[in-house]
Design a protein around this motif. Structure first.
Motif, short mmCIF file in Angstrom:
data_model
loop_
_atom_site.label_atom_id
_atom_site.label_comp_id
_atom_site.label_asym_id
_atom_site.label_seq_id
_atom_site.Cartn_x
_atom_site.Cartn_y
_atom_site.Cartn_z
N GLU A 1 0.85 -1.19 0.00
CA GLU A 1 0.00 0.00 0.00
C GLU A 1 0.89 1.24 0.00
O GLU A 1 1.96 1.25 0.59
CB GLU A 1 -0.90 0.02 1.22
CG GLU A 1 -1.86 -1.16 1.28
CD GLU A 1 -2.61 -1.19 2.59
OE1 GLU A 1 -2.39 -0.30 3.42
OE2 GLU A 1 -3.42 -2.11 2.76
N ILE A 2 0.41 2.29 -0.62
CA ILE A 2 1.14 3.55 -0.63
C ILE A 2 0.69 4.36 0.57
O ILE A 2 -0.51 4.52 0.82
CB ILE A 2 0.85 4.34 -1.93
CG1 ILE A 2 1.37 3.56 -3.13
CG2 ILE A 2 1.49 5.71 -1.87
CD1 ILE A 2 1.03 4.22 -4.45
N ASN A 3 1.64 4.89 1.28
CA ASN A 3 1.32 5.72 2.43
C ASN A 3 1.03 7.13 1.91
O ASN A 3 1.93 7.85 1.48
CB ASN A 3 2.51 5.73 3.40
CG ASN A 3 2.17 6.47 4.67
OD1 ASN A 3 1.05 6.93 4.85
ND2 ASN A 3 3.17 6.57 5.56
N THR B 1 -0.29 9.67 3.63
CA THR B 1 -0.29 10.69 4.68
C THR B 1 0.67 11.85 4.36
O THR B 1 0.28 13.01 4.50
CB THR B 1 0.05 10.06 6.04
OG1 THR B 1 -0.88 9.00 6.30
CG2 THR B 1 -0.03 11.08 7.16
#
Length: 165
Positions: free
Chosen positions: A16-18, A20
């Motif tokens: 998954e790509i963070n 934030t």
């Protein structure tokens, strides 16, 4: 209790790509733009009496509408009432709503009055309006006059010396 780890119990990798950090950057940019946007408006008093742009040729029979210093209106050389403007324009333009109206205003006429006259022109169906100004002269000099465009209309024609039709 002691737990024995087997080889097949390896932790699975998260693919998954963070997002934030991206959201943080976008919020910072949003705050910067919200703070700087009001500062980009211009609040400088202006006096725009003349233009150095070369005038385009004058039409054969131009229609000049003048807003005098006392806020009275004149169509050509004849004084008219504000209520009679649509009928007088209809007569002067021979019913041609596409004809350009050359709007002249005394320098002392306030912006609100000028916009009121332009609104009357729009309500009457005349959308091609050119503002007449002194051409390439210092303030107070009346050596020549020319019309400049309003909005996205083409440049208008020059008026004779003294700014009179």
């Amino acid at each position: 209790m002691i737990r024995i780890r087997h080889a097949d119990e390896t932790p699975h990798e998260a693919h998954e790509i963070n997002v934030t950090p991206f959201i943080d950057v976008m919020l910072v940019l949003l705050v910067i733009f919200m703070v700087t946007a009001p500062l980009t408006t211009v609040n400088v008093p202006v006096d725009l009496p003349s233009s150095t742009e070369k005038p385009t040729p004058r039409p054969d029979d131009p229609v000049f509408l003048t807003v005098k210093a006392d806020h009275g209106l004149a169509l050509g050389e004849d004084d008219i009432a504000a209520d009679a403007l649509p009928g007088a324009l209809e007569t002067a333009t021979k019913g041609n709503k596409d004809e350009r109206i050359f709007l002249r205003a005394d320098k002392t006429v306030d912006y609100g009055t000028l916009m009121g006259v332009m609104d009357r022109l729009r309500r009457a169906g005349y959308l091609k309006v050119a503002l007449v100004n002194l051409q390439g002269q210092e303030e107070g000099s009346e050596a020549g006059a020319a019309a400049g465009p309003v909005g996205n209309v083409a440049p208008a024609a020059a008026a004779p010396p003294g700014g009179r039709p």
